[in-house]
Write a protein that holds these residues in place. Structure first.
Motif, PDB file in Angstrom:
ATOM      1  N   THR A  25       0.833  -1.207   0.000  1.00  0.00           N
ATOM      2  CA  THR A  25       0.000   0.000   0.000  1.00  0.00           C
ATOM      3  C   THR A  25       0.863   1.250   0.000  1.00  0.00           C
ATOM      4  N   VAL A  26       1.885   1.277   0.847  1.00  0.00           N
ATOM      5  CA  VAL A  26       2.787   2.428   0.906  1.00  0.00           C
ATOM      6  C   VAL A  26       3.503   2.616  -0.427  1.00  0.00           C
ATOM      7  N   LEU A  28       2.491   1.687  -3.416  1.00  0.00           N
ATOM      8  CA  LEU A  28       1.535   2.142  -4.420  1.00  0.00           C
ATOM      9  C   LEU A  28       1.202   3.626  -4.239  1.00  0.00           C
ATOM     10  N   VAL A  29       0.975   4.031  -3.009  1.00  0.00           N
ATOM     11  CA  VAL A  29       0.684   5.447  -2.733  1.00  0.00           C
ATOM     12  C   VAL A  29       1.897   6.313  -3.101  1.00  0.00           C
ATOM     13  N   ALA A  30       3.107   5.851  -2.759  1.00  0.00           N
ATOM     14  CA  ALA A  30       4.320   6.603  -3.092  1.00  0.00           C
ATOM     15  C   ALA A  30       4.483   6.745  -4.603  1.00  0.00           C
ATOM     16  N   PHE A  32       2.067   6.768  -6.918  1.00  0.00           N
ATOM     17  CA  PHE A  32       1.104   7.735  -7.444  1.00  0.00           C
ATOM     18  C   PHE A  32       1.414   9.161  -7.004  1.00  0.00           C
ATOM     19  N   LEU A  33       1.894   9.341  -5.780  1.00  0.00           N
ATOM     20  CA  LEU A  33       2.294  10.679  -5.340  1.00  0.00           C
ATOM     21  C   LEU A  33       3.486  11.179  -6.147  1.00  0.00           C
ATOM     22  N   TYR A  35       4.296  10.320  -9.184  1.00  0.00           N
ATOM     23  CA  TYR A  35       3.786  10.613 -10.523  1.00  0.00           C
ATOM     24  C   TYR A  35       3.089  11.975 -10.541  1.00  0.00           C
ATOM     25  N   CYS A  65       7.011  14.796  -0.764  1.00  0.00           N
ATOM     26  CA  CYS A  65       6.675  13.708  -1.689  1.00  0.00           C
ATOM     27  C   CYS A  65       7.690  13.598  -2.824  1.00  0.00           C
ATOM     28  N   CYS A  99       2.086  19.676   5.828  1.00  0.00           N
ATOM     29  CA  CYS A  99       2.354  18.301   5.409  1.00  0.00           C
ATOM     30  C   CYS A  99       3.009  17.520   6.542  1.00  0.00           C
TER      31      CYS A  99
END
Length: 122
Positions: A25-26, A28-30, A32-33, A35, A65, A99
């Motif tokens: 999960t981390v 995948l989130v990283a 997309f962030l 990108y 990010c 943030c």
């Protein structure tokens, strides 16, 4: 006579599954962030006018990010050279702090809940 078999999963197996799921999960989130940061920074660099408070706020919030991208050698703009001065810097500082407050606030909230759960079991 009918026999019923119940599959009991060991606690270690479920722990490993949770850890693997969390890591995925981390990651995948990283991804997309990263990108989103890359494309947003390219989009914001095209603007000819000086960066103001809102752009500083956005770039400040997205700056943490950008670290994975920078670590892998990608050139990402994290600070606008063409800025409006104090308003931009104020927005940038607010964005970075917001943030950090969200990230560390969620981290310590989770840590607090984990400790509470551990103290309740022992």
């Amino acid at each position: 006579m009918t026999t019923i078999q119940v599959k009991v999963e060991s606690p270690a197996a479920s722990s490993r599954a949770k850890i693997i799921r969390g890591i995925l999960t981390v990651a995948l989130v990283a991804f997309f962030l990263g990108y989103a940061v890359r494309h947003l920074s390219a989009l914001l660099d095209k603007s000819p006018e000086p960066a103001g408070f809102v752009r500083g706020l956005l770039q400040g919030a997205l700056m943490p990010c950008a670290m994975p991208l920078l670590a892998f050698g990608r050139d990402v703009t994290i600070y606008a050279a063409n800025n409006a001065g104090v308003p931009y810097k104020l927005g940038y500082t607010c964005g970075v702090n917001a943030c950090g407050a969200i990230f560390f606030g969620l981290f310590f909230l989770r840590l607090h809940r984990w400790r509470k759960r551990m103290n309740g079991k022992t």
